[in-house]
Structures are given as C-alpha cells and as structure tokens.
Design an enzyme around this catalytic site. Structure first.
Site, PDB file in Angstrom:
ATOM      1  N   ASN A  99       0.862  -1.191   0.000  1.00 17.90           N
ATOM      2  CA  ASN A  99       0.000   0.000   0.000  1.00 17.90           C
ATOM      3  C   ASN A  99       0.895   1.236   0.000  1.00 17.90           C
ATOM      4  O   ASN A  99       1.549   1.532   1.001  1.00 17.90           O
ATOM      5  CB  ASN A  99      -0.891  -0.016   1.251  1.00 17.90           C
ATOM      6  N   LYS A 112      -0.070   4.240  -0.100  1.00 16.70           N
ATOM      7  CA  LYS A 112      -0.777   5.374   0.520  1.00 16.70           C
ATOM      8  C   LYS A 112      -0.715   6.597  -0.395  1.00 16.70           C
ATOM      9  O   LYS A 112      -0.799   6.456  -1.611  1.00 16.70           O
ATOM     10  CB  LYS A 112      -0.184   5.670   1.907  1.00 16.70           C
ATOM     11  N   HIS A 162      -9.525   0.795   4.800  1.00 16.78           N
ATOM     12  CA  HIS A 162      -8.246   0.975   5.498  1.00 16.78           C
ATOM     13  C   HIS A 162      -8.472   1.884   6.707  1.00 16.78           C
ATOM     14  O   HIS A 162      -9.290   2.799   6.660  1.00 16.78           O
ATOM     15  CB  HIS A 162      -7.226   1.598   4.533  1.00 16.78           C
ATOM     16  N   GLU A 186      -6.942   4.310   7.831  1.00 11.96           N
ATOM     17  CA  GLU A 186      -6.774   5.754   7.581  1.00 11.96           C
ATOM     18  C   GLU A 186      -8.038   6.330   6.948  1.00 11.96           C
ATOM     19  O   GLU A 186      -8.369   7.497   7.160  1.00 11.96           O
ATOM     20  CB  GLU A 186      -5.525   5.991   6.716  1.00 11.96           C
ATOM     21  N   GLU A 235      -5.368  -5.320  10.531  1.00 10.66           N
ATOM     22  CA  GLU A 235      -4.406  -4.240  10.720  1.00 10.66           C
ATOM     23  C   GLU A 235      -4.698  -3.532  12.036  1.00 10.66           C
ATOM     24  O   GLU A 235      -5.512  -2.583  12.074  1.00 10.66           O
ATOM     25  CB  GLU A 235      -4.497  -3.246   9.566  1.00 10.66           C
ATOM     26  N   GLY A 239       2.212   2.131  10.652  1.00 13.00           N
ATOM     27  CA  GLY A 239       3.111   3.276  10.479  1.00 13.00           C
ATOM     28  C   GLY A 239       3.809   3.703  11.754  1.00 13.00           C
ATOM     29  O   GLY A 239       4.408   4.769  11.824  1.00 13.00           O
ATOM     30  N   SER A 286       3.345  -2.302  10.251  1.00  9.70           N
ATOM     31  CA  SER A 286       4.805  -2.239  10.406  1.00  9.70           C
ATOM     32  C   SER A 286       5.504  -3.558  10.051  1.00  9.70           C
ATOM     33  O   SER A 286       6.462  -3.961  10.719  1.00  9.70           O
ATOM     34  CB  SER A 286       5.170  -1.789  11.826  1.00  9.70           C
TER      35      SER A 286
END
Ligand code: PEP
Length: 220
Positions: free
Chosen positions: A6, A8, A76, A78, A142, A148, A178
C-alpha cells in the site's frame, strides 16, 4: 501467501523496478496506469459503491476496470480515521466492488484504546458482521496501533486475532502493521497468517522484494 504493498499518498518506487514481482500493488491514483502497464497486479486504495455519479473525489469500479486495475483496498484504518468511513460504507464498497468483478482486500482492526479496553474481539466482530464470504474477498487484520508506528503485533497476537477473524468469516487474512523484512518471517509463519499488507516498507523496492522472497520460502 499474498503480499500487498500500500503506497498510501506517496509516489512509491518506479514500477519498472517491480516487474515480475508476485505481489499486489496499491499505488495512488496517478500511478495506477504506470503500474498496470508494467504488468503489476494493481489495486486501487478505495472504490465507491455507485457505478457512476456526482461523487467528487471518489472513484467507481468500472473506471478502475477500464484502466486494467483488478482490485481495491476497502476500509483501510486511515479511511475510517480521517474520512468518515464506517462499517456500513465499507460493506457497500465491498459489495459493489465484488459485484463489478474487482478483487477486494477489506481491512479490519482495533485501536490501541480498544485493545487496552479488552474490546479487540468485539470490534472485529462488529467490523466483520457487515461482510459476507466471497471467493475474491481477502481480509487484512491491521491493528491501528501498529500502522506506520514501527510497533508490530507479536506473531502470537497476530495469530490469535487471525484465528478469531476466521471464526467469524471464511476468508484468507493478511497481517498489516509495520511489516518489515526483518519481522516478516515470524509473522508469516503463523498458521492463520495468509500474507501481509505492507505500507511503509513497500515504498522501497528492495524491502518489498525482500518481504516477497521471505513469503515465497514459507510453506503454505
Ligand atoms: C498499511 O498502510 O496498510 C500499513 C500496514 O502500513 P505500515 O506497514 O507502514 O504500518
């Protein structure tokens, strides 16, 4: 074993450096065509539930398919954290994308606060309740606190969450949070870890390749 990168909202590496790699690449929109033309298995990072319409800033499944994109991430953390994505909108996006013929990686996972409050299973149960099994649906566990941050779930924590997820919904489950070349083997060796969704480490061709090489060595 499926490895997905990904990128991003980063530019990401030159797709030419990844030619032949057995991985899914999720670049930002402006790089989709480059990735498709390089022959990479290319997914979007999001997809709307309507086929077309007045939804400025969104992208429709038929437009992705026309470009040669074969799948999409959905939900996701985010998107959930910064763009108002809910379990209901995740469900609509997943259903529409699958109906259109896209593959989907749907993301689930708890926050730090939820884990510390002992709510991990309750959160996962809620996020999964809106989804249905489908041959082209893959899940990604996740934990939000591991994305991150450089903090990864231990292999045992990942295994426990993946086993729970599979008890709720029959689908392959990727681990994300990570993942790096030096921790990939331990995570990917867990029996219910079917691959990885890699963010930061996928922005460097060498580290994404190293993770793919590790995955290829793990017996399925
Ligand atoms: C992600 O973006 O899905 C992700 C897991 O990021 P990172 O690997 O950087 O934690």
């Amino acid at each position: 074993m499926l490895i997905a990168g990904n990128w991003k909202m980063f530019r990401g590496p030159d797709p030419a450096a990844l030619v032949g790699l057995d991985a899914v690449i999720c670049p930002s929109y402006t790089r989709l065509r480059d990735c498709v033309e390089a022959g990479l298995t290319t997914f979007a990072q999001n997809v709307h539930w309507e086929w077309e319409g007045a939804y400025t800033g969104e992208i429709a499944a038929p437009l992705l398919l026309e470009l040669g994109v074969v799948g999409s991430l959905v939900g996701h953390s985010e998107r959930r954290q910064y763009f108002g994505e809910t379990d209901e909108t995740v469900a609509k996006r997943v259903r529409a994308a699958l109906d259109a013929g896209l593959r989907v990686i749907a993301c689930v996972g708890e926050t730090q606060h939820e884990r510390e409050g002992g709510e991990t299973e309750e959160v996962l149960r809620r996020q999964l309740a809106v989804l249905e099994p489908h041959p082209e649906l893959v899940l990604a566990y996740e934990p939000v606190w591991a994305i991150g941050t450089g903090r990864t779930a231990t292999p045992e924590m990942a295994q426990e969450a993946h086993a729970f997820i599979k008890s709720q919904l029959d689908a392959p489950v990727l681990y994300g949070g990570s993942v790096k070349p030096d921790n990939a083997a331990a995570l990917l060796s867990q029996p219910d870890v079917d691959g990885a969704l890699v963010g930061g480490a996928s922005l460097e061709a060498g580290s994404l390749k190293a993770i793919c090489e590790t995955a290829a060595r793990i017996p399925s």
